[in-house]
Design an enzyme around this catalytic site. Structure first.
Site, PDB file in Angstrom:
ATOM      1  N   ALA A 170      52.407  18.636  37.866  1.00 51.05           N
ATOM      2  CA  ALA A 170      51.034  18.301  38.260  1.00 51.05           C
ATOM      3  C   ALA A 170      49.988  19.133  37.507  1.00 51.05           C
ATOM      4  O   ALA A 170      48.891  18.646  37.243  1.00 51.05           O
ATOM      5  CB  ALA A 170      50.874  18.478  39.764  1.00 51.05           C
ATOM      6  N   TYR A 227      52.623  23.675  49.601  1.00 53.32           N
ATOM      7  CA  TYR A 227      53.804  23.566  50.472  1.00 53.32           C
ATOM      8  C   TYR A 227      53.998  24.863  51.266  1.00 53.32           C
ATOM      9  O   TYR A 227      54.525  25.850  50.722  1.00 53.32           O
ATOM     10  CB  TYR A 227      55.045  23.247  49.612  1.00 53.32           C
ATOM     11  CG  TYR A 227      54.843  21.964  48.837  1.00 53.32           C
ATOM     12  CD1 TYR A 227      55.224  20.750  49.373  1.00 53.32           C
ATOM     13  CD2 TYR A 227      54.195  21.972  47.598  1.00 53.32           C
ATOM     14  CE1 TYR A 227      54.982  19.564  48.700  1.00 53.32           C
ATOM     15  CE2 TYR A 227      53.937  20.792  46.918  1.00 53.32           C
ATOM     16  CZ  TYR A 227      54.340  19.595  47.468  1.00 53.32           C
ATOM     17  OH  TYR A 227      54.091  18.417  46.804  1.00 53.32           O
ATOM     18  N   ARG A 285      52.525  15.436  41.021  1.00 51.48           N
ATOM     19  CA  ARG A 285      53.631  15.026  40.149  1.00 51.48           C
ATOM     20  C   ARG A 285      54.287  13.758  40.680  1.00 51.48           C
ATOM     21  O   ARG A 285      54.649  12.858  39.942  1.00 51.48           O
ATOM     22  CB  ARG A 285      54.679  16.134  40.061  1.00 51.48           C
ATOM     23  CG  ARG A 285      55.749  15.790  39.032  1.00 51.48           C
ATOM     24  CD  ARG A 285      57.018  16.551  39.247  1.00 51.48           C
ATOM     25  NE  ARG A 285      57.642  16.222  40.517  1.00 51.48           N
ATOM     26  CZ  ARG A 285      58.735  16.784  40.971  1.00 51.48           C
ATOM     27  NH1 ARG A 285      59.326  17.730  40.289  1.00 51.48           N
ATOM     28  NH2 ARG A 285      59.251  16.428  42.134  1.00 51.48           N
ATOM     29  N   GLY A 286      54.443  13.670  42.013  1.00 56.45           N
ATOM     30  CA  GLY A 286      55.171  12.551  42.616  1.00 56.45           C
ATOM     31  C   GLY A 286      56.654  12.872  42.695  1.00 56.45           C
ATOM     32  O   GLY A 286      57.132  13.834  42.088  1.00 56.45           O
ATOM     33  N   GLU A 318      44.221  10.537  55.788  1.00 55.58           N
ATOM     34  CA  GLU A 318      44.976   9.945  54.670  1.00 55.58           C
ATOM     35  C   GLU A 318      45.540   8.595  55.102  1.00 55.58           C
ATOM     36  O   GLU A 318      46.115   8.480  56.188  1.00 55.58           O
ATOM     37  CB  GLU A 318      46.113  10.895  54.277  1.00 55.58           C
ATOM     38  CG  GLU A 318      46.901  10.391  53.099  1.00 55.58           C
ATOM     39  CD  GLU A 318      47.825  11.474  52.534  1.00 55.58           C
ATOM     40  OE1 GLU A 318      47.390  12.629  52.370  1.00 55.58           O
ATOM     41  OE2 GLU A 318      48.987  11.128  52.276  1.00 55.58           O
TER      42      GLU A 318
HETATM   43  P1  FAD Z   1      54.178  19.991  41.200  1.00 61.00           P
HETATM   44  O1  FAD Z   1      53.034  20.832  41.566  1.00 61.00           O
HETATM   45  O2  FAD Z   1      54.317  19.564  39.780  1.00 61.00           O
HETATM   46  O3  FAD Z   1      55.510  20.768  41.663  1.00 61.00           O
HETATM   47  C1  FAD Z   1      56.768  20.116  41.677  1.00 61.00           C
HETATM   48  C2  FAD Z   1      57.880  21.156  41.595  1.00 61.00           C
HETATM   49  O4  FAD Z   1      57.912  21.737  40.274  1.00 61.00           O
HETATM   50  C3  FAD Z   1      57.687  22.357  42.535  1.00 61.00           C
HETATM   51  O5  FAD Z   1      58.958  22.801  42.934  1.00 61.00           O
HETATM   52  C4  FAD Z   1      56.989  23.392  41.675  1.00 61.00           C
HETATM   53  O6  FAD Z   1      57.241  24.715  42.121  1.00 61.00           O
HETATM   54  C5  FAD Z   1      57.598  23.119  40.298  1.00 61.00           C
HETATM   55  N1  FAD Z   1      56.610  23.322  39.204  1.00 61.00           N
HETATM   56  C6  FAD Z   1      55.306  22.953  39.215  1.00 61.00           C
HETATM   57  N2  FAD Z   1      54.723  23.242  38.028  1.00 61.00           N
HETATM   58  C7  FAD Z   1      55.685  23.796  37.260  1.00 61.00           C
HETATM   59  C8  FAD Z   1      55.692  24.297  35.934  1.00 61.00           C
HETATM   60  N3  FAD Z   1      54.576  24.269  35.177  1.00 61.00           N
HETATM   61  N4  FAD Z   1      56.873  24.796  35.442  1.00 61.00           N
HETATM   62  C9  FAD Z   1      57.996  24.835  36.203  1.00 61.00           C
HETATM   63  N5  FAD Z   1      58.037  24.359  37.480  1.00 61.00           N
HETATM   64  C10 FAD Z   1      56.896  23.850  38.004  1.00 61.00           C
HETATM   65  N6  FAD Z   1      53.795  11.575  46.557  1.00 61.00           N
HETATM   66  C11 FAD Z   1      53.523  10.320  46.107  1.00 61.00           C
HETATM   67  O7  FAD Z   1      54.371   9.701  45.458  1.00 61.00           O
HETATM   68  N7  FAD Z   1      52.330   9.719  46.376  1.00 61.00           N
HETATM   69  C12 FAD Z   1      51.345  10.328  47.086  1.00 61.00           C
HETATM   70  O8  FAD Z   1      50.278   9.768  47.302  1.00 61.00           O
HETATM   71  C13 FAD Z   1      51.603  11.655  47.571  1.00 61.00           C
HETATM   72  N8  FAD Z   1      50.657  12.320  48.266  1.00 61.00           N
HETATM   73  C14 FAD Z   1      50.898  13.620  48.663  1.00 61.00           C
HETATM   74  C15 FAD Z   1      49.883  14.316  49.323  1.00 61.00           C
HETATM   75  C16 FAD Z   1      50.079  15.620  49.743  1.00 61.00           C
HETATM   76  C17 FAD Z   1      48.964  16.361  50.439  1.00 61.00           C
HETATM   77  C18 FAD Z   1      51.335  16.245  49.515  1.00 61.00           C
HETATM   78  C19 FAD Z   1      51.599  17.655  49.992  1.00 61.00           C
HETATM   79  C20 FAD Z   1      52.357  15.568  48.838  1.00 61.00           C
HETATM   80  C21 FAD Z   1      52.143  14.248  48.417  1.00 61.00           C
HETATM   81  N9  FAD Z   1      53.124  13.519  47.719  1.00 61.00           N
HETATM   82  C22 FAD Z   1      52.871  12.255  47.275  1.00 61.00           C
HETATM   83  C23 FAD Z   1      54.447  14.114  47.493  1.00 61.00           C
HETATM   84  C24 FAD Z   1      54.537  14.853  46.152  1.00 61.00           C
HETATM   85  O9  FAD Z   1      54.346  13.946  45.096  1.00 61.00           O
HETATM   86  C25 FAD Z   1      55.919  15.495  46.065  1.00 61.00           C
HETATM   87  O10 FAD Z   1      56.030  16.538  46.981  1.00 61.00           O
HETATM   88  C26 FAD Z   1      56.383  15.939  44.674  1.00 61.00           C
HETATM   89  O11 FAD Z   1      57.784  16.228  44.747  1.00 61.00           O
HETATM   90  C27 FAD Z   1      55.689  17.179  44.122  1.00 61.00           C
HETATM   91  O12 FAD Z   1      54.405  16.915  43.741  1.00 61.00           O
HETATM   92  P2  FAD Z   1      53.414  18.129  43.297  1.00 61.00           P
HETATM   93  O13 FAD Z   1      52.171  17.515  42.833  1.00 61.00           O
HETATM   94  O14 FAD Z   1      53.357  19.132  44.355  1.00 61.00           O
HETATM   95  O15 FAD Z   1      54.271  18.683  42.054  1.00 61.00           O
END
Ligand code: FAD
Length: 284
Positions: free
Chosen positions: A125, A145, A108-109, A21
């Site tokens: 997300a 996570y 989601r970010g 990455e």
């Molecule tokens: P989600 O999957 O949407 O989850 C976010 C939170 O909401 C979690 O607590 C989850 O349990 C909860 N949740 C999810 N779906 C629902 C639902 N339908 N209803 C209720 N609650 C829900 N960040 C950046 O800004 N740029 C990047 O390029 C980047 N790359 C990353 C790469 C990796 C491999 C990882 C692990 C993280 C990365 N991140 C990046 C960080 C990431 O954006 C953050 O951790 C963010 O806070 C959560 O993103 P997510 O896609 O996991 O969110």
């Protein structure tokens, strides 16, 4: 090539698929190009490019295409709900389709800390995955996570939400960095128990410096076992020993993961190839 096809190769080779990455640099690609030059000899199956507030989708895509064209390796741009409207996503998917980019990491970010207002077309997300799936046949990765996402009430809750992303059409899970391997193994069991049956790729971040590792582990509330945190304190003012310790720690973590039959190792390079190259010299 689709993400799950990339990871199918592991079943044949019995060795984890290696991916890196990187993030879009702010001062041109030259320095990153030389870091990637060092890493290309390890034959990465995939390189992912983060989404940052410092780079627009256009700028991120310049890097994606630059890597895709020069290294001839599949590249996976990250895309966040926070920084994109539905219109932005549709536009970006067209660009990626034209450039034959095979996959995307849908996230989601994090909420912006600079006072800017995040986009609100997608709340989580899973909604972004569903939207991408409805507009394109690009392969989709999502984040996982091993200790639960920092905002979630429990790991089970977080895995239920992870399942929504997979049910919406995501193909592969890339995990956040971790140092407690037992927590990772437990996580993979819980994910499987939840009926999720896609590859889980371990995110490996080498310890590069005191500041970097403190920031990363604090922000995401990542456990650091005492044998590692003691050394981090010991080498606080000794950059070379810290870097060597970081390599040693990651090598032993990767060996343990390889012994467990892990499907893929995804290295967070932080645009610095040295430590990752030393780790790979030791495990390949
Ligand atoms: P989600 O999957 O949407 O989850 C976010 C939170 O909401 C979690 O607590 C989850 O349990 C909860 N949740 C999810 N779906 C629902 C639902 N339908 N209803 C209720 N609650 C829900 N960040 C950046 O800004 N740029 C990047 O390029 C980047 N790359 C990353 C790469 C990796 C491999 C990882 C692990 C993280 C990365 N991140 C990046 C960080 C990431 O954006 C953050 O951790 C963010 O806070 C959560 O993103 P997510 O896609 O996991 O969110």
């Amino acid at each position: 090539m689709k993400l799950n096809e990339i990871y199918k190769t592991q079943a044949i080779s019995k060795f984890p698929v290696i991916s890196f990455e990187v993030f879009p640099p702010q001062n041109g690609f030259e320095k990153l190009d030389s870091e990637l030059d060092l890493l290309k000899k390890y034959n990465p199956a995939l390189i992912s490019v983060t989404s940052t507030s410092a780079a627009t989708n256009f700028e991120q895509n310049l890097l994606v295409q630059n890597i895709q064209n020069t290294l001839q390796v599949p590249v996976m741009p990250h895309l966040t709900c926070m920084r994109n409207t539905k219109h932005d996503v549709e536009e970006y998917l067209t660009v990626l389709n034209d450039a034959q980019t095979c996959c995307i990491l849908a996230l989601r970010g994090d909420y912006p800390t600079d006072g800017t207002t995040p986009c609100s077309d997608f709340k989580y997300a899973n909604e972004l995955v569903e939207f991408i799936k409805s507009k394109s046949n690009i392969s989709i990765g999502v984040a996982g996570y091993p200790e639960g996402h920092i905002e979630s009430a429990s790991i089970k809750d977080d895995i239920n939400n992870l399942k929504k992303k997979i049910d919406a059409g995501a193909d592969v899970i890339y995990t956040q960095l971790f140092f407690d391997d037992e927590k990772f193994f437990r996580y993979t069991e819980l994910v499987e128990d939840a009926g999720i049956n896609v590859p889980i790729i371990a995110g490996i971040m080498p310890i590069l410096s005191y500041k970097q590792i403190k920031k990363m582990t604090t922000l995401a509330n990542i456990s650091v076992p005492a044998n590692i945190s003691d050394k981090i304190e010991q080498y606080k003012d000794d950059a070379d020993s810290m870097r060597e310790f970081g390599i040693e720690t990651a090598v032993s973590q990767c060996r343990k993961l390889i012994d467990s039959g892990i499907c893929g190792l995804h290295f967070y390079t932080l645009n610095k190839a040295y430590s990752v190259s030393k780790i790979l010299d030791n495990i390949l």
